[in-house]
Design an enzyme around this catalytic site. Structure first.
Site, PDB file in Angstrom:
ATOM      1  CD  GLU A  78      36.515  48.594  38.052  1.00 44.46           C
ATOM      2  OE1 GLU A  78      36.161  48.288  36.915  1.00 44.46           O
ATOM      3  OE2 GLU A  78      35.988  48.109  39.067  1.00 44.46           O
ATOM      4  CG  ASP A 120      36.312  46.236  26.890  1.00 43.56           C
ATOM      5  OD1 ASP A 120      36.551  46.292  28.096  1.00 43.56           O
ATOM      6  OD2 ASP A 120      35.291  45.701  26.455  1.00 43.56           O
TER       7      ASP A 120
HETATM    8  N1  SAH Z   1      41.523  40.342  33.626  1.00 42.28           N
HETATM    9  C1  SAH Z   1      40.839  40.745  34.808  1.00 42.28           C
HETATM   10  C2  SAH Z   1      39.413  40.308  34.761  1.00 42.28           C
HETATM   11  C3  SAH Z   1      38.559  41.392  34.320  1.00 42.28           C
HETATM   12  S1  SAH Z   1      36.892  40.960  34.181  1.00 42.28           S
HETATM   13  C4  SAH Z   1      41.559  40.194  36.013  1.00 42.28           C
HETATM   14  O1  SAH Z   1      42.333  39.301  35.835  1.00 42.28           O
HETATM   15  O2  SAH Z   1      41.322  40.672  37.110  1.00 42.28           O
HETATM   16  C5  SAH Z   1      36.266  42.487  33.576  1.00 42.28           C
HETATM   17  C6  SAH Z   1      35.800  43.477  34.588  1.00 42.28           C
HETATM   18  O3  SAH Z   1      35.505  44.699  33.923  1.00 42.28           O
HETATM   19  C7  SAH Z   1      34.486  43.081  35.247  1.00 42.28           C
HETATM   20  O4  SAH Z   1      34.424  43.621  36.540  1.00 42.28           O
HETATM   21  C8  SAH Z   1      33.416  43.681  34.315  1.00 42.28           C
HETATM   22  O5  SAH Z   1      32.333  44.231  35.037  1.00 42.28           O
HETATM   23  C9  SAH Z   1      34.140  44.779  33.527  1.00 42.28           C
HETATM   24  N2  SAH Z   1      34.172  44.670  32.050  1.00 42.28           N
HETATM   25  C10 SAH Z   1      34.884  45.507  31.262  1.00 42.28           C
HETATM   26  N3  SAH Z   1      34.796  45.160  29.966  1.00 42.28           N
HETATM   27  C11 SAH Z   1      33.985  44.056  29.910  1.00 42.28           C
HETATM   28  C12 SAH Z   1      33.550  43.210  28.837  1.00 42.28           C
HETATM   29  N4  SAH Z   1      33.936  43.422  27.585  1.00 42.28           N
HETATM   30  N5  SAH Z   1      32.743  42.164  29.144  1.00 42.28           N
HETATM   31  C13 SAH Z   1      32.383  41.928  30.431  1.00 42.28           C
HETATM   32  N6  SAH Z   1      32.787  42.686  31.479  1.00 42.28           N
HETATM   33  C14 SAH Z   1      33.588  43.746  31.246  1.00 42.28           C
END
Ligand code: SAH
Length: 253
Positions: free
Chosen positions: A13, A217
């Site tokens: 990001e 998403d």
């Molecule tokens: N797979 C990633 C983890 C992502 S967690 C890794 O391994 O690094 C998701 C991140 O995006 C968090 O910072 C959150 O703030 C945001 N986010 C995007 N979509 C989300 C959702 N559906 N639920 C919760 N957080 C979400």
């Protein structure tokens, strides 16, 4: 010059922002490395919070204690919850709530004990300026984004929304959970994992706070696939366009 803090949860990001900064310096805060520099004549501190409420709260606290920050802006991606909040849209937060806070029956569900509130509002002036920047970008997304990539992600004509954003220590990735969240918080526009924590820290210290999230998403059964494609292909461009436009529109340093 007092710095503006720009925070994001994930490297992808913030990747583009680091390239835009001039006169870079790295400062270590605990296990975090933050970057200072200037952009459009403003002193900026760029900080990767890492994921989740605790990581975001400790990062925000360390930044406030270390720098004489004028304000904190959080930028990144989120899952869309509200009807019509689609992938590629932007949501400017007017308030945050921790959807996994529950000290009932001692306190009402969602209320943060000792604060007497569940909702943590963002700074009105900052929020307004972020909203203007978001609108300026989505009026002509082709100026910033590769439209072929956006079309592949089914992004048609991205919109700017404003309203309640939910935060919790959970990646929401089933339609059942996102429906349940929306039923309990019908005004919720989006869900993510950091904003409410930073809002709480900023309230503690009296630091103006605002946040804008791009929808990666729909927090539903296809959330994981959509999230991964979005974060790898376009998230960084959205963030750079948004923060660059926002800083260039500001009048004073
Ligand atoms: N797979 C990633 C983890 C992502 S967690 C890794 O391994 O690094 C998701 C991140 O995006 C968090 O910072 C959150 O703030 C945001 N986010 C995007 N979509 C989300 C959702 N559906 N639920 C919760 N957080 C979400």
């Amino acid at each position: 010059m007092k710095p503006i803090v720009i925070m994001g949860a994930m490297q992808q990001e913030l990747a583009g922002l680091k390239q835009a900064l001039q006169g870079l310096h790295t400062v270590t805060l605990g296990s975090r490395q933050v970057t200072t520099g200037t952009w459009h004549g403003h002193a900026v501190v760029l900080a990767l919070s890492h994921i989740g409420k605790v990581a975001a709260a400790t990062t925000a606290t360390a930044l406030i204690e270390r720098f004489d920050v004028t304000e904190i802006v959080f930028t990144g991606v989120a899952g869309g919850l509200g009807a019509g909040v689609n992938v590629g849209d932007m949501v400017v937060a007017t308030e945050f709530l921790q959807h996994d806070m529950d000290a009932s029956p001692l306190f009402p569900q969602y209320e943060v004990p000792m604060y007497g509130r569940a909702h943590f509002p963002t700074d009105v002036r900052l929020t307004h300026s972020l909203h203007s920047a978001a609108q300026a970008i989505l009026k002509n997304p082709a100026q910033w984004m590769d439209m072929d990539v956006l079309r592949e992600l089914h992004v048609q004509s991205p919109q700017v929304h404003q309203g309640l954003v939910l935060s919790g220590d959970r990646f929401v990735a089933t339609s059942a959970e996102s429906k349940a969240l929306l039923q309990q918080q019908p005004k919720a526009m989006a869900v993510e994992m950091e904003g409410a924590a930073v809002a709480q820290v900023c309230l503690d210290y009296g630091v103006p706070f605002a946040a804008v999230r791009t929808i990666s998403d729909r927090a539903d059964d296809s959330a994981t696939t959509d999230f991964n494609r979005f974060i790898h292909e376009v998230a960084s461009r959205y963030t750079s366009a948004l923060m660059g436009t926002w800083l260039s529109q500001r009048t004073s340093g």
